[in-house]
Design a protein around this motif. Structure first.
Motif: not given
Length: 284
Positions: A113-117, A144-153
């Motif tokens: 996943y090359a753009d996961v910083t 906000q209560h979360l188990a996870g979150q993915a951010h673009h680039k």
């Protein structure tokens, strides 16, 4: 601009329809940035972590394990890891997260996943503060209560409690690492719309037809997928990915067309890893 497609590695896993090779694009980008490196090695001391902490590891064939060890090492050494709110970020934590993220790449001609910083790990629930869009032109400013979150680039944020539970107890059907990294595959073409890069417009249309029908069943309360899948097409893809890997027998029995699309895209047939299993929830 046409989407850069993904291709599954092994046509024997299904009728592979996912497209061309992104891995060479990733390598070219790394080369332009002066980031080419030799492949890191899998540390044999990680093996016990995986055997006792990741149920799916024990189901893989010798060839799959060879590739997974390569992928796990790439992910482990190729990411910046950040501990949040006092999290003890041990090698075991990083290895188990690396392995779950790598499961999605196992059958693809994509190694990273090359753009996961970075990967930011919290001990338990992720709490986000500040204004955020909630859809329909509205905003919320509450916590906000979360188990996870993915951010673009950008980073992927994970709850270790949720990641550990998902690795150990797949029959619950939930896995936050699979969920968030499915989002990252969806984002590869710059659009988070529940349709990852595919080989042709015909393949895209077939995907949308199958997924739209299954999405409608979720919205109508007539699906094996949990209700969160009905939030939008992006969440539908992420939740479907969780069930595809965690309860493949159930997904294949209840949503055979959807199972077929995911099998073709990921280049894996998880149901074949349970040759004697029957659905936990028999189809009507």
């Amino acid at each position: 601009m046409p989407r850069p497609p993904l291709r599954a590695r092994n046509a024997r896993a299904g009728n592979v329809r996912a497209g061309n090779v992104l891995s060479r694009l990733v390598r070219a980008a790394l080369g332009r940035l002066g980031l080419r490196r030799s492949a890191p090695s899998f540390d044999p001391r990680w093996e016990p972590f995986l055997h006792r902490g990741f149920e799916h590891w024990r189901l893989l064939s010798p060839d799959e394990l060879d590739r997974m060890r390569h992928l796990v090492a790439l992910f482990f050494f190729g990411r910046r890891w950040e501990a949040a709110r006092g999290m003890d970020l041990t090698d075991e934590v990083k290895v188990l997260i690396s392995a779950q993220a790598s499961m999605l790449l196992l059958g693809l001609e994509l190694d990273e996943y090359a753009d996961v910083t970075s990967v930011i790990v919290h001990r338990s629930t992720v709490r986000l503060h500040g204004a955020r869009p909630t859809g329909g032109g509205t905003w919320s400013s509450g916590t906000q209560h979360l188990a996870g979150q993915a951010h673009h680039k950008g980073p992927v944020v994970l709850s270790w409690a949720a990641a550990r539970s998902g690795a150990l107890v797949p029959q619950r059907g939930m896995n936050v690492v699979y969920h968030e990294f499915a989002h990252r595959l969806d984002m590869l073409d710059g659009i988070t719309d529940g349709t990852p890069p595919l080989e042709s417009e015909e393949a895209v249309q077939r995907w949308r037809d199958v997924c739209t029908a299954a999405f409608d069943r979720v919205r109508e309360g007539e699906s094996i997928l949990r209700g969160y899948a009905g939030t939008n097409p992006a969440e539908f893809f992420a939740v479907s990915t969780e069930l595809f890997f965690n309860r493949p027998i159930d997904l294949r029995a209840h949503e055979p067309a959807l199972y077929g699309e995911l099998q073709a895209f990921y280049g894996q047939d998880p149901a074949a890893r349970y040759p004697d299993a029957v659905p936990l929830i028999p189809p009507a």
